[in-house]
Design a protein around this motif. Structure first.
Motif, PDB file in Angstrom:
ATOM      1  N   ASP A  48     -53.946  17.210  58.528  1.00 20.68           N
ATOM      2  CA  ASP A  48     -52.626  17.211  57.937  1.00 20.68           C
ATOM      3  C   ASP A  48     -51.567  16.796  58.696  1.00 20.68           C
ATOM      4  O   ASP A  48     -51.410  17.288  59.692  1.00 20.68           O
ATOM      5  N   ILE A  49     -50.744  15.900  58.391  1.00 19.46           N
ATOM      6  CA  ILE A  49     -49.782  15.081  59.373  1.00 19.46           C
ATOM      7  C   ILE A  49     -48.500  14.862  58.781  1.00 19.46           C
ATOM      8  O   ILE A  49     -48.513  14.746  57.332  1.00 19.46           O
ATOM      9  N   GLU A  50     -47.500  15.028  59.443  1.00 24.01           N
ATOM     10  CA  GLU A  50     -46.079  14.545  59.171  1.00 24.01           C
ATOM     11  C   GLU A  50     -45.438  13.576  60.261  1.00 24.01           C
ATOM     12  O   GLU A  50     -45.510  13.834  61.437  1.00 24.01           O
ATOM     13  N   GLU A  51     -44.783  12.513  59.657  1.00 24.94           N
ATOM     14  CA  GLU A  51     -44.410  11.547  60.590  1.00 24.94           C
ATOM     15  C   GLU A  51     -43.097  11.823  60.740  1.00 24.94           C
ATOM     16  O   GLU A  51     -42.175  12.148  59.791  1.00 24.94           O
ATOM     17  N   HIS A  52     -42.526  11.579  61.916  1.00 26.55           N
ATOM     18  CA  HIS A  52     -41.102  11.898  62.295  1.00 26.55           C
ATOM     19  C   HIS A  52     -40.457  10.895  63.140  1.00 26.55           C
ATOM     20  O   HIS A  52     -41.129  10.178  63.994  1.00 26.55           O
ATOM     21  N   ASN A  53     -39.135  10.421  63.056  1.00 27.17           N
ATOM     22  CA  ASN A  53     -38.426   9.600  63.727  1.00 27.17           C
ATOM     23  C   ASN A  53     -37.250  10.302  64.469  1.00 27.17           C
ATOM     24  O   ASN A  53     -36.508  10.960  63.860  1.00 27.17           O
ATOM     25  N   ILE A  62     -37.475   6.951  68.326  1.00 27.79           N
ATOM     26  CA  ILE A  62     -38.707   7.563  68.994  1.00 27.79           C
ATOM     27  C   ILE A  62     -39.670   8.006  67.703  1.00 27.79           C
ATOM     28  O   ILE A  62     -39.255   8.883  67.080  1.00 27.79           O
ATOM     29  N   ASN A  63     -40.772   7.247  67.676  1.00 24.92           N
ATOM     30  CA  ASN A  63     -41.447   7.502  66.602  1.00 24.92           C
ATOM     31  C   ASN A  63     -42.625   8.633  66.863  1.00 24.92           C
ATOM     32  O   ASN A  63     -43.498   8.518  68.051  1.00 24.92           O
ATOM     33  N   GLY A  64     -43.081   9.783  66.177  1.00 17.61           N
ATOM     34  CA  GLY A  64     -43.988  10.579  66.464  1.00 17.61           C
ATOM     35  C   GLY A  64     -44.884  11.249  65.136  1.00 17.61           C
ATOM     36  O   GLY A  64     -44.250  10.975  63.972  1.00 17.61           O
ATOM     37  N   ILE A  65     -45.651  11.806  65.451  1.00 21.90           N
ATOM     38  CA  ILE A  65     -46.680  12.274  64.304  1.00 21.90           C
ATOM     39  C   ILE A  65     -47.030  13.824  64.818  1.00 21.90           C
ATOM     40  O   ILE A  65     -47.214  14.087  66.087  1.00 21.90           O
ATOM     41  N   LEU A  66     -46.653  14.748  63.877  1.00 18.77           N
ATOM     42  CA  LEU A  66     -46.923  16.135  63.993  1.00 18.77           C
ATOM     43  C   LEU A  66     -48.307  16.517  63.161  1.00 18.77           C
ATOM     44  O   LEU A  66     -48.356  16.010  62.042  1.00 18.77           O
ATOM     45  N   PHE A  67     -49.501  16.957  64.001  1.00 21.38           N
ATOM     46  CA  PHE A  67     -50.550  17.193  63.324  1.00 21.38           C
ATOM     47  C   PHE A  67     -50.528  18.728  63.297  1.00 21.38           C
ATOM     48  O   PHE A  67     -50.209  19.494  63.970  1.00 21.38           O
ATOM     49  N   TYR A 102     -53.299  24.944  67.153  1.00 17.98           N
ATOM     50  CA  TYR A 102     -52.062  24.671  67.570  1.00 17.98           C
ATOM     51  C   TYR A 102     -51.570  23.493  67.004  1.00 17.98           C
ATOM     52  O   TYR A 102     -52.274  22.847  66.399  1.00 17.98           O
ATOM     53  N   ASN A 103     -50.231  23.482  66.522  1.00 23.60           N
ATOM     54  CA  ASN A 103     -49.631  22.083  66.069  1.00 23.60           C
ATOM     55  C   ASN A 103     -49.539  21.130  67.226  1.00 23.60           C
ATOM     56  O   ASN A 103     -49.627  21.628  68.490  1.00 23.60           O
ATOM     57  N   VAL A 104     -49.793  19.958  66.920  1.00 28.59           N
ATOM     58  CA  VAL A 104     -49.757  18.768  68.135  1.00 28.59           C
ATOM     59  C   VAL A 104     -48.830  17.760  67.625  1.00 28.59           C
ATOM     60  O   VAL A 104     -48.805  17.052  66.549  1.00 28.59           O
ATOM     61  N   LEU A 105     -47.736  17.616  68.819  1.00 30.76           N
ATOM     62  CA  LEU A 105     -46.865  16.580  68.403  1.00 30.76           C
ATOM     63  C   LEU A 105     -47.083  15.106  69.286  1.00 30.76           C
ATOM     64  O   LEU A 105     -47.153  15.717  70.568  1.00 30.76           O
ATOM     65  N   MET A 106     -47.566  14.095  68.764  1.00 20.34           N
ATOM     66  CA  MET A 106     -47.814  12.940  69.829  1.00 20.34           C
ATOM     67  C   MET A 106     -46.582  11.866  69.470  1.00 20.34           C
ATOM     68  O   MET A 106     -46.042  11.791  68.225  1.00 20.34           O
TER      69      MET A 106
END
Length: 292
Positions: A48-53, A62-67, A102-106
Motif C-alpha cells: 500500500d503506497i502513497e506518492e509525495h512531492n 523531491i519525490n518520494g513514496i510512503l509504504f 512500520y511505515n517506510v518513506l523512501m
C-alpha cells in the motif's frame, strides 16, 4: 632542458589533468541515477503506497513514496538509499520494515527518479532535513527511525546528528567518502578535490540515539573494517551487527540480516546491573620466583 626536468614537467601536467578530471567527473562516477518521467506510476505487489512531492526552497522537487504497513503503525523508517537507480527499484526493500508494522518513506535524491534540482552535498543535506521536518509534522521524533544504506549512510548520520530520532541504522557505511575514493586514487589530493566528502565518522560524534551498524564481512567495496572503526566513535550507543559472508549488495539474501532487523526493531533495551557481573574482575597471573 635536462632530461629529469622534462620528465618531471610531463608528470606534473598529467597529475594536474587527472586532478581536474576527478573534480569535474566525480558526479558521473559517484552517482548512477535512473530518471523517470513525471507520469510514471509506481506499483509494488501487495504494498500500500502513497506518492509525495516536496518542493524545496530553491524550487527543486523531491519525490518520494510512503509504504504503509497492514497493521497499526509503530512509527516510520526514513530509508536513504544508495547511489544508483531510483526508488522504483529500491522500493522492494520496504517490505523488510512494513512487515514489522512500520511505515517506510523512501525519497530520490536530486536528479534521481522524478526528483529535480542541481545536486550538491549541501543541497541534499538540506533536502533531507526538509523531508525530516515534514515527517515531524505528522509524528513525534521518538517514532522516527533513520536507515542509511551505503551512500545514504552518511546522510542518515548527518540527519541523526542534527535531530533526535528513535534510532539510527547504518547499512554498509563508509568512514568517509574521501577514504573510500582514496583506495582507488591514493596519490591524489582528494581532500581538496572531493565535492562529497561525507565524513560519517565526524557526524556520528554528535548522535545521541542508539546506533546500529550492519555490515557484511565479505564487502569488497566498503570493507568490513570500516564499520569496526565507526563502531568505536560512540561505543556506548553503538552495536555492530556482522553478516558473515555478506557482500555489499546482497545482505537481504541472508537470513541473519533479517533476524538482525527483527531484533533491532522489536527488542526492548534492558538496563544491566554491572555490579553483578565480572566487569571489574582482573585476571592476574602468579609471578614465578626466579632462582638467583
Amino acid at each position: 632542458m635536462p632530461y629529469w626536468l622534462h620528465v618531471t614537467i610531463i608528470i606534473l601536467i598529467i597529475y594536474v589533468i587527472i586532478s581536474i578530471a576527478i573534480y569535474y567527473l566525480q558526479d558521473y562516477l559517484l552517482f548512477k541515477p535512473e530518471k523517470l518521467p513525471e507520469d510514471f506510476q509506481f506499483y509494488y505487489e501487495n504494498q500500500d503506497i502513497e506518492e509525495h512531492n516536496l518542493e524545496t526552497r530553491d524550487g527543486a522537487v523531491i519525490n518520494g513514496i510512503l509504504f504503509k504497513p497492514k497493521g497499526k503503525s509503530k512509527g516510520i523508517v526514513l530509508y536513504l538509499k544508495g547511489n544508483s537507480k531510483s526508488i522504483k527499484g529500491w522500493g522492494k526493500f520496504a517490505v523488510d520494515f512494513t512487515r514489522h508494522n512500520y511505515n517506510v518513506l523512501m525519497v530520490d535524491y536530486r536528479g534521481f527518479g522524478k526528483s529535480t534540482g542541481r545536486r550538491s552535498q549541501k543541497a541534499i543535506k538540506r533536502d533531507l532535513q526538509e523531508v525530516y521536518n515534514k515527517i515531524k509534522e505528522h509524528t513525534s521524533e521518538d517514532r522516527i527511525i533513520l536507515y542509511g544504506r551505503s551512500l545514504g549512510s552518511g546522510f542518515a548520520a548527518k540527519l541523526a546528528s542534527m535531530n533526535y530520532p528513535k534510532m539510527l541504522i547504518l547499512d554498509a557505511p563508509y568512514y568517509s567518502l574521501t577514504k573510500v575514493t582514496a583506495r582507488y586514487a591514493p596519490f591524489m589530493p582528494l581532500s581538496v578535490l572531493i565535492k562529497y566528502p561525507l565524513p560519517t565518522y565526524k557526524w556520528l560524534k554528535y548522535v545521541q540515539c542508539p546506533i546500529h551498524i550492519i555490515h557484511g564481512t565479505n564487502d569488497t567495496l566498503i570493507p568490513y573494517k570500516t564499520s569496526i572503526k565507526l563502531s568505536q566513535v560512540k561505543p556506548k550507543l553503538t552495536k555492530l551487527h556482522s553478516v558473515i559472508g555478506g557482500g555489499h549488495k546482497n545482505l537481504n539474501n541472508f537470513e541473519s540480516y533479517h533476524k538482525m532487523i527483527h531484533e533491532i526493531l522489536n527488542r526492548i533495551p534492558e538496563e544491566i546491573d554491572l555490579s553483578t557481573t565480572s566487569i571489574h574482575v582482573n585476571h592476574v597471573s602468579k609471578k614465578t620466583k626466579t632462582k638467583a
